[in-house]
Every structure is written in C-alpha cells, then in structure tokens.
Design an enzyme around this catalytic site. Structure first.
Site, short mmCIF file in Angstrom:
data_model
loop_
_atom_site.label_atom_id
_atom_site.label_comp_id
_atom_site.label_asym_id
_atom_site.label_seq_id
_atom_site.Cartn_x
_atom_site.Cartn_y
_atom_site.Cartn_z
CB SER A 120 -0.84 0.05 1.28
OG SER A 120 -1.78 -0.95 1.29
CG HIS A 141 -1.72 -0.29 -4.41
ND1 HIS A 141 -1.98 1.03 -4.09
CD2 HIS A 141 -2.21 -1.02 -3.36
CE1 HIS A 141 -2.59 1.09 -2.92
NE2 HIS A 141 -2.74 -0.14 -2.46
CD GLU A 153 -1.54 4.13 -6.61
OE1 GLU A 153 -1.50 5.35 -6.54
OE2 GLU A 153 -1.63 3.40 -5.59
CG ASN A 191 -3.09 3.92 0.39
OD1 ASN A 191 -4.31 4.05 0.51
ND2 ASN A 191 -2.52 2.77 0.11
C1 LIG Z 1 -5.49 0.66 1.56
C2 LIG Z 1 -5.08 0.57 0.18
O1 LIG Z 1 -3.88 0.34 -0.09
C3 LIG Z 1 -5.95 0.85 -0.99
C4 LIG Z 1 -7.40 0.52 -0.82
O2 LIG Z 1 -7.83 -0.52 -1.19
S1 LIG Z 1 -8.31 1.69 -0.07
C5 LIG Z 1 -9.93 1.04 -0.11
C6 LIG Z 1 -10.56 1.27 -1.46
N1 LIG Z 1 -11.93 0.78 -1.41
C7 LIG Z 1 -12.95 1.57 -1.13
O3 LIG Z 1 -12.82 2.77 -0.97
C8 LIG Z 1 -14.26 0.86 -1.02
C9 LIG Z 1 -15.38 1.81 -0.68
N2 LIG Z 1 -16.63 1.07 -0.60
C10 LIG Z 1 -17.34 0.67 -1.70
O4 LIG Z 1 -16.98 0.96 -2.83
C11 LIG Z 1 -18.62 -0.09 -1.43
O5 LIG Z 1 -19.04 0.16 -0.13
C12 LIG Z 1 -18.46 -1.64 -1.65
C13 LIG Z 1 -18.16 -1.93 -3.13
C14 LIG Z 1 -17.37 -2.24 -0.79
C15 LIG Z 1 -19.77 -2.32 -1.26
O6 LIG Z 1 -20.79 -1.74 -1.99
P1 LIG Z 1 -22.28 -1.60 -1.47
O7 LIG Z 1 -23.11 -1.10 -2.59
O8 LIG Z 1 -22.27 -0.87 -0.19
O9 LIG Z 1 -22.67 -3.06 -1.04
P2 LIG Z 1 -23.20 -4.27 -1.89
O10 LIG Z 1 -24.47 -3.92 -2.59
O11 LIG Z 1 -23.22 -5.39 -0.92
O12 LIG Z 1 -22.04 -4.53 -2.94
C16 LIG Z 1 -21.98 -3.96 -4.24
C17 LIG Z 1 -21.42 -5.01 -5.19
O13 LIG Z 1 -20.08 -5.37 -4.79
C18 LIG Z 1 -20.00 -6.78 -4.51
N3 LIG Z 1 -19.12 -6.94 -3.34
C19 LIG Z 1 -19.17 -6.24 -2.19
N4 LIG Z 1 -18.18 -6.64 -1.37
C20 LIG Z 1 -17.48 -7.59 -2.02
C21 LIG Z 1 -16.35 -8.36 -1.70
N5 LIG Z 1 -15.70 -8.23 -0.54
N6 LIG Z 1 -15.90 -9.26 -2.61
C22 LIG Z 1 -16.53 -9.42 -3.79
N7 LIG Z 1 -17.61 -8.69 -4.16
C23 LIG Z 1 -18.09 -7.79 -3.28
C24 LIG Z 1 -21.40 -7.21 -4.23
O14 LIG Z 1 -21.60 -8.56 -4.58
C25 LIG Z 1 -22.23 -6.30 -5.14
O15 LIG Z 1 -22.25 -6.80 -6.45
P3 LIG Z 1 -23.51 -6.52 -7.43
O16 LIG Z 1 -23.94 -5.10 -7.22
O17 LIG Z 1 -22.95 -6.76 -8.79
O18 LIG Z 1 -24.53 -7.49 -7.02
N1 LIG Z 2 -6.43 -3.91 3.22
C1 LIG Z 2 -6.44 -3.14 2.17
O1 LIG Z 2 -7.41 -2.42 1.94
C2 LIG Z 2 -5.29 -3.13 1.22
C3 LIG Z 2 -4.09 -3.72 1.56
N2 LIG Z 2 -3.05 -3.71 0.67
C4 LIG Z 2 -1.78 -4.32 1.01
O2 LIG Z 2 -1.91 -5.72 0.79
C5 LIG Z 2 -1.08 -6.43 1.71
C6 LIG Z 2 -1.93 -7.43 2.47
O3 LIG Z 2 -2.95 -6.74 3.16
P1 LIG Z 2 -4.28 -7.49 3.66
O4 LIG Z 2 -4.63 -8.59 2.72
O5 LIG Z 2 -5.26 -6.44 3.96
O6 LIG Z 2 -3.75 -8.12 5.02
P2 LIG Z 2 -4.23 -9.44 5.81
O7 LIG Z 2 -3.77 -9.27 7.20
O8 LIG Z 2 -5.67 -9.71 5.52
O9 LIG Z 2 -3.42 -10.62 5.07
C7 LIG Z 2 -2.04 -10.79 5.08
C8 LIG Z 2 -1.81 -12.28 4.86
O10 LIG Z 2 -0.43 -12.54 4.62
C9 LIG Z 2 -0.02 -13.59 5.49
N3 LIG Z 2 1.41 -13.50 5.73
C10 LIG Z 2 2.08 -12.75 6.65
N4 LIG Z 2 3.41 -12.96 6.55
C11 LIG Z 2 3.59 -13.86 5.54
C12 LIG Z 2 4.72 -14.51 4.98
N5 LIG Z 2 5.95 -14.28 5.45
N6 LIG Z 2 4.53 -15.39 3.96
C13 LIG Z 2 3.31 -15.65 3.47
N7 LIG Z 2 2.20 -15.07 3.99
C14 LIG Z 2 2.32 -14.20 5.00
C15 LIG Z 2 -0.87 -13.39 6.71
O11 LIG Z 2 -0.90 -14.50 7.56
P3 LIG Z 2 -1.36 -14.23 9.13
O12 LIG Z 2 -2.84 -14.33 9.11
O13 LIG Z 2 -0.67 -15.30 9.88
O14 LIG Z 2 -0.83 -12.88 9.52
C16 LIG Z 2 -2.22 -13.11 6.07
O15 LIG Z 2 -2.88 -14.29 5.67
C17 LIG Z 2 -0.39 -5.37 2.59
O16 LIG Z 2 0.87 -5.05 2.03
C18 LIG Z 2 -1.35 -4.20 2.46
O17 LIG Z 2 -0.74 -2.97 2.69
C19 LIG Z 2 -3.17 -3.15 -0.58
C20 LIG Z 2 -4.36 -2.59 -0.97
C21 LIG Z 2 -5.50 -2.51 -0.08
#
Ligand SMILES: CC(=O)CC(=O)SCCNC(=O)CCNC(=O)[C@H](O)C(C)(C)COP(=O)(O)OP(=O)(O)OC[C@H]1O[C@@H](n2cnc3c(N)ncnc32)[C@H](O)[C@@H]1OP(=O)(O)O
Ligand SMILES: NC(=O)C1=CN([C@@H]2O[C@H](COP(=O)(O)OP(=O)(O)OC[C@H]3O[C@@H](n4cnc5c(N)ncnc54)[C@H](OP(=O)(O)O)[C@@H]3O)[C@@H](O)[C@H]2O)C=CC1
Length: 284
Positions: A120, A141, A153, A191
């Site tokens: 991330s 990403h 990304e 992010n």
């Molecule tokens: C941290 C990082 O490094 C980067 C990141 O990822 S940051 C996070 C980025 N993500 C976001 O910002 C997500 C924001 N949230 C959303 O877009 C929406 O709330 C959401 C798509 C998660 C759910 O949408 P919603 O309309 O509230 O719920 P819901 O109606 O249940 O779901 C919409 C669709 O997505 C699907 N869906 C929801 N969650 C799902 C999941 N975990 N896996 C697979 N499909 C999923 C549903 O099946 C549904 O599909 P259809 O409309 O085709 O039937």
């Molecule tokens: N959460 C998010 O929204 C996003 C996350 N990311 C990035 O994706 C990555 C994973 O995040 P996320 O899936 O949320 O995290 P989770 O905690 O859900 O999953 C991480 C997984 O990796 C396993 N793991 C840890 N160490 C090792 C290793 N040495 N070898 C193999 N597997 C290992 C963990 O096992 P255990 O359960 O034992 O810890 C766990 O199953 C991070 O780098 C995160 O920053 C990117 C985009 C979005």
C-alpha cells in the site's frame, strides 16, 4: 518477454485471496501461498463464497465457478515459485517481512520472473534493492475489495524496466482492471490522498468533534462516499492504516502526516477493524 500464464500470490488474506480470484477468473493458473494450511483455507473459502454469490445472481454458471476454483492451488512453500511467470506478494504491510520474502524469491524464481508487490505504501525501490533483479520488481497495487474495484496502481521502482512495466500493464487489462502509472513516492497516489483523510476523521473523533456515526454520515451523505472514513478504515484494517501513516510521516517528513494517537491505541489493543471483529465498530 514470455507471456504470463502462471501466477503465484503470496499471502491469502483479504487482498491476496481477491487477487487470486481475479487472476483465476481471467484464466491464469494460480498458486496461492500462505504460511499455514488454515490461512490458505480461509482465503479459498472467501473466494468460493464470492463465486457462489455470482452464481446465485446469475453472473456465472456452476461450471464456470468450478473451473475458476480448479485453477487455484494451495502453496505452503516459497519453493513453489520455481515454475511461475509472475509473483504478486500480498503479505502484511511490513518492510522486513517483504524484504525477507523477496530475498528468498529472488533465489528460487528463474531470472525472467517478475516480482510484483501489492504494498500500500512501502517503497518499491527499497524492496527491489534486496534482489539481484531490481529491473524485474514492480508495484501492482490492487484496491479492496479486489473483485469489485477497477483500479490497479502500477508503481515503477527506480530500476523497473519498460518491458516489465508493459507486461504488468497488459496483465492488468487482462484482469479487466484499469492500470494507472505512478512513480515511487511514499503512499503513491491512492494512499497519499486517502489515508490523510481517514487519519483526519480519526482526529475528529479523538477530539470529540462528533460521534463516529456522525463523522461517517457527513462523508457518506454530504460527499457521496460509498463508506464513511471510519467504516473504510475498519474495512482496510487499522494495522494497515497505521503502517501507511507511518510511511507517509517518515518518508515525507512532514508533521501533517502524524498518525492519530487513537489509531495507535486501537492497533495496540488488537482492534484491527472488520478482520479482527472490532475496530471503530463491532462486527459479527
Ligand atoms: C489501503 C489501500 O492500499 C488501498 C485501498 O484498497 S483503499 C480502499 C478502497 N476501497 C474503497 O474505498 C471501497 C469503498 N466502498 C465501496 O466501494 C462499497 O461500499 C463496496 C463496493 C465495498 C460495497 O458496496 P455496497 O453497494 O455498499 O454493497 P453491496 O451492494 O453489498 O455490494 C456492491 C457489489 O459489490 C459486490 N461486493 C461487495 N463486497 C465484495 C467483496 N468483498 N468481494 C466481492 N464482491 C463484493 C457485491 O456482490 C455487489 O455486487 P452486485 O452489485 O454486482 O450485485
Ligand atoms: N487492506 C487493504 O485495503 C489493502 C491492503 N493492501 C496491502 O496488501 C497487503 C496485504 O494486506 P491485507 O490482505 O489487507 O492483510 P491481511 O492481514 O488480511 O493478510 C495478510 C496475509 O499474509 C499472510 N502472511 C504474513 N506474513 C507472511 C509470509 N511471510 N509469507 C506468506 N504469507 C504471509 C498473513 O498471515 P497471518 O494471518 O498469519 O498474519 C495473512 O494471511 C499489505 O501489504 C497491504 O498494505 C493493498 C491494498 C488494499
């Protein structure tokens, strides 16, 4: 560069399982690696549930579901990287863990194999530096939830070759996602912009400006965000949110990126959000 057919995904958590699912849906053979069988099974179970929902909604047939699941195999050993074309690492957001995985993969995987990370925020260049193939290392990403979100990304490290960039860009299109090219700076684009907003929402809660529900409602109803920032933080994982803020703070050196003490406290308590059953909200 040879075409990509076989993919290995490291980490079967929320991101790794989603990445494995979209790769298998696009026809790639996928090895899904985690440290223990139970972690693989948890991730595989989520994929199976997602596909069942697709069948119920008429988007896939039972046969398609079975074929997708059959393309995903369990891996508990990094040695399985010896016959794949690309590895996408999605283990925890921790530099030491990622560097250790990349060092091992560099020894196991043949020289032409692409080593991608779903990090991330961690610098791609620093991960690449522990390998003997920094030109083959790249950031790929995905966004959470992977099966739904369109963006990937793609982050070029300092040494990433154009050939590797192009191969990953083409694969992203094969996965039915949209690639966006970004250079290697802390938090990339996604992010760097998203996490300060979430951190500010946590500060607003910490300072008692409003309740968590009110903060989320303002952003949902006032700005049309699909989730409020505190719900989204729980969804991402509070440990991941804290790691990203620390990277922004350290990497950009500006106090405006300091993580909110309340975020630190929740992570220290093990309140990691939806995945642990409790974060700003309680789940179950
Ligand atoms: C941290 C990082 O490094 C980067 C990141 O990822 S940051 C996070 C980025 N993500 C976001 O910002 C997500 C924001 N949230 C959303 O877009 C929406 O709330 C959401 C798509 C998660 C759910 O949408 P919603 O309309 O509230 O719920 P819901 O109606 O249940 O779901 C919409 C669709 O997505 C699907 N869906 C929801 N969650 C799902 C999941 N975990 N896996 C697979 N499909 C999923 C549903 O099946 C549904 O599909 P259809 O409309 O085709 O039937
Ligand atoms: N959460 C998010 O929204 C996003 C996350 N990311 C990035 O994706 C990555 C994973 O995040 P996320 O899936 O949320 O995290 P989770 O905690 O859900 O999953 C991480 C997984 O990796 C396993 N793991 C840890 N160490 C090792 C290793 N040495 N070898 C193999 N597997 C290992 C963990 O096992 P255990 O359960 O034992 O810890 C766990 O199953 C991070 O780098 C995160 O920053 C990117 C985009 C979005």
């Amino acid at each position: 560069m040879m075409g990509i057919q076989k993919v290995m995904v490291i980490g079967a958590g929320q991101m790794g399982s989603g990445i494995a699912q979209v790769c298998a849906q696009a026809g790639y053979e996928v090895k899904l690696n985690d440290m223990k069988q139970e972690f693989f099974e948890r991730g595989y179970g989520v994929i199976s549930k997602n596909l069942t929902r697709d069948v119920e909604k008429g988007r896939k047939t039972e046969d398609e579901k079975a074929a997708i699941l059959a393309r995903i195999t369990m891996s508990l050993d990094l040695q399985d990287a010896s016959d794949v074309d690309i590895i996408i690492e999605a283990a925890v957001e921790n530099m030491e863990v990622k560097q250790s995985i990349f060092q091992q993969l560099d020894k196991i995987a043949p020289a032409q194999v692409i080593l991608a990370t779903n990090t991330s925020s961690l610098p791609i260049t620093e991960i690449a530096a522990v390998t003997n193939r920094p030109e083959q290392v790249i950031g790929m990403h995905f966004m959470n939830p992977v099966p739904v979100m369109k963006l990937v990304e793609i982050i070029r490290g300092l040494a990433t070759s154009d050939e590797v960039y192009k191969a990953v860009e083409e694969m992203t299109v094969e996965l039915a996602k949209t690639p966006v090219e970004v250079n290697d700076f802390p938090g990339f684009i996604s992010n760097r912009i998203l996490l300060p907003m979430i951190n500010e929402a946590i500060y607003a809660l910490y300072e008692g400006v409003a309740s968590k529900e009110a903060i989320d409602d303002v952003m949902k109803l006032g700005m049309n965000h699909p989730m409020g920032p505190l719900t989204l933080a729980d969804f991402i994982g509070l440990d991941t949110c804290l790691s990203i803020m620390e990277i922004l703070h350290e990497g950009l050196g500006d106090s405006k990126y300091r993580p909110c003490p309340l975020l630190r406290k929740y992570v220290a308590a093990g309140w990691l959000g939806k995945k642990s059953g409790r974060g700003f909200y309680v789940y179950e």
